[in-house]
Design a protein around this motif. Sequence first.
Motif, short mmCIF file in Angstrom:
data_model
loop_
_atom_site.label_atom_id
_atom_site.label_comp_id
_atom_site.label_asym_id
_atom_site.label_seq_id
_atom_site.Cartn_x
_atom_site.Cartn_y
_atom_site.Cartn_z
N GLU A 12 0.81 -1.22 0.00
CA GLU A 12 0.00 0.00 0.00
C GLU A 12 0.85 1.28 0.00
N VAL A 13 2.11 1.15 0.38
CA VAL A 13 2.93 2.36 0.56
C VAL A 13 4.08 2.50 -0.43
N ILE A 14 4.48 1.41 -1.09
CA ILE A 14 5.62 1.49 -2.01
C ILE A 14 5.35 2.54 -3.08
N ASP A 15 6.33 3.42 -3.28
CA ASP A 15 6.30 4.52 -4.25
C ASP A 15 5.45 5.71 -3.79
N ARG A 16 4.86 5.63 -2.59
CA ARG A 16 4.11 6.78 -2.09
C ARG A 16 5.05 7.77 -1.40
N ASN A 17 4.64 9.01 -1.32
CA ASN A 17 5.45 10.04 -0.68
C ASN A 17 5.36 9.87 0.84
N ILE A 18 6.50 9.58 1.47
CA ILE A 18 6.51 9.27 2.90
C ILE A 18 6.21 10.50 3.75
N ASP A 19 6.58 11.68 3.28
CA ASP A 19 6.33 12.89 4.07
C ASP A 19 4.84 13.18 4.18
N ARG A 20 4.11 12.98 3.09
CA ARG A 20 2.67 13.19 3.11
C ARG A 20 1.96 12.09 3.90
N LEU A 21 2.60 10.93 3.99
CA LEU A 21 1.98 9.79 4.66
C LEU A 21 2.13 9.86 6.17
#
Length: 212
Positions: A119-128
């Motif tokens: 669910e998180v791969i390639d997502r922006n970690i700062d926004r998450l």
Amino acid sequence: KSVYGLVAKEYREQFQALNENVCNLGEKGTLEFELISCKGRSVWLETHAVPLCSPLTKECVQLAITRDITSRKRSEQQIREQAALLDIATDAIVVRSMDSKIIFWNKSAERLYGWLNEEVIDRNIDRLLYNESFAQVQEVLEIVIATGEWQGKLNQVDINNKQIVVESRWTLVRDEQQQPKSILTVNTDITERVKLETQFLRAQRMESIGTL
């Protein structure tokens, strides 16, 4: 001589199916398989097979272009073993690219934050993970790029937007040309410890007021 005797037992059926599809059905095929060499050494091969058919008899033989991928397979196995070790770690281990995208997320990160790896791969970690502390993260990034590492407390949120406090350790990872490649972060959940420390300090203040 038959090549089937050299192919590792667990791949013989797949190898035979490839050969039959190419020779009998005229289809192209690709297969990665393990072969035991004449000297008993295990070798991983990747083969690309195409049919060569006679225009008169319509009979087909297989032309295969094969390359040794043993080194790649060993590297993949090493990566899987390292990932397995990271997955049993109690700390949340995350690797972020230089543009803040998540490229690794271990099991402890899943447990701490609630999001699954896929669910998180390639997502922006700062926004998450960051809300009000976004500005702090930008400062941390600048320090890591300048010095190669950083350690301290960070305020984060989980999948339910619940506040989490972590003891975070950041390490800059460089490529072969020594250029910044990614950032490895190891986060330890200290939310409950911070709550207890806050309660203890409040109790101390109340005791001091009572003494006064």
